[in-house]
Enzyme design. Structure first.
Site: not given
Ligand code: OAD
Length: 231
Positions: A53, A56, A86, A88-89, A104, A170-172
């Site tokens: 951490y 980061r 989601q 933490v920044d 988170h 931007g979330t999976s």
């Molecule tokens: P992920 O890494 O799972 O997903 C990131 C998403 O961002 C993917 O769908 C990419 O296609 C997309 N992406 C990449 N570059 C991008 C861009 N320039 N513009 C838009 N989208 C883009 O990240 P999260 O879904 O945020 O939790 O992950 C969820 C949680 O998993 C996090 O909060 C963290 C992690 O484990 C904890 O640590 C509790």
């Protein structure tokens, strides 16, 4: 004012220079989350968790919000904008957004290991073993680890229910309970998903996919929504 709820993930901060988790160069390709982001890891090797951490946090202090963060703050001129992130920044805060719920946690804060209500700002990038809360117990990063409850999930559910428009960026959508929030969205709400790899979520009605990077897709959509409201 109409209410727009925005759900953000790591992708919105990617173009600021912060790694996502599951993309090819993502953090969970380089680290096993069990070893750096779980209560078991903290019990086994707190220094390793601190180092993860600290690294980061240090990186976060070196980067800035990008056009996607700024566009969301601009959107507040025309709409009530409620962000559930989601991440933490603190890039939404630094871009000027005012209503932000961190599901988170927040990496620039520390909290007591004996009293979760004791939360402190971290000055600079480093939190150390030996840094104590006012009750004399070790401080830990103020983030949610794997296997821990997500304290604000009920609040987030209420926020999603209040939406007239929803923007997911931007979330999976792989990590629950955050990934399940969309099922509480009003079916009448128009929804946008901005992600270069956006996939249809078949159970979500009224969903528009925008396969763009956040720095392009978010300002474009903000312009479109703002000009519609002006008509
Ligand atoms: P992920 O890494 O799972 O997903 C990131 C998403 O961002 C993917 O769908 C990419 O296609 C997309 N992406 C990449 N570059 C991008 C861009 N320039 N513009 C838009 N989208 C883009 O990240 P999260 O879904 O945020 O939790 O992950 C969820 C949680 O998993 C996090 O909060 C963290 C992690 O484990 C904890 O640590 C509790």
């Amino acid at each position: 004012m109409k209410t727009i709820v925005v759900l953000t993930g790591a992708g919105i901060s990617a173009e600021s220079g912060i790694s996502t988790f599951r993309d090819d160069n993502g953090l969970w390709r380089q680290y096993r989350f069990e070893e750096v982001a779980s209560p078991e890891a903290w019990a086994r090797d707190p220094q390793l968790v601190m180092d993860f951490y600290n690294m980061r946090r240090k990186q976060l202090l070196e980067v800035s919000p990008n056009p996607a963060h700024y566009a969301l703050s601009e959107l507040e001129k025309k709409f009530r904008v409620r962000i559930i992130t989601q991440n933490v920044d603190d890039l939404h805060e630094r871009a000027g957004s005012t209503e932000i719920l961190h599901l988170h946690g927040e990496i620039r804060k520390a909290r007591s290991t004996v009293d979760e209500d004791l939360v402190y700002d971290i000055k600079g990038w480093e939190l150390k073993l030996g840094d104590l809360c006012e009750k004399g117990s070790q401080l830990r990063p103020h983030v949610v680890w794997f296997g821990e409850p997500v304290p604000h999930i009920m609040k987030a559910t209420g926020i999603i229910r209040s939406a007239e428009i929803i923007i997911v960026i931007g979330t999976s959508l792989k990590v629950y309970p955050a990934a399940g929030l969309l099922q509480y969205a009003p079916s009448s709400a128009v929804k946008y998903l901005i992600d270069p790899k956006a996939m249809p979520e078949y159970h979500v009605r009224n969903l528009h996919l925008i396969r763009e990077k956040a720095s392009v897709g978010v300002p474009d959509l903000v312009r479109e929504l703002s000009s519609e409201i002006a008509k």
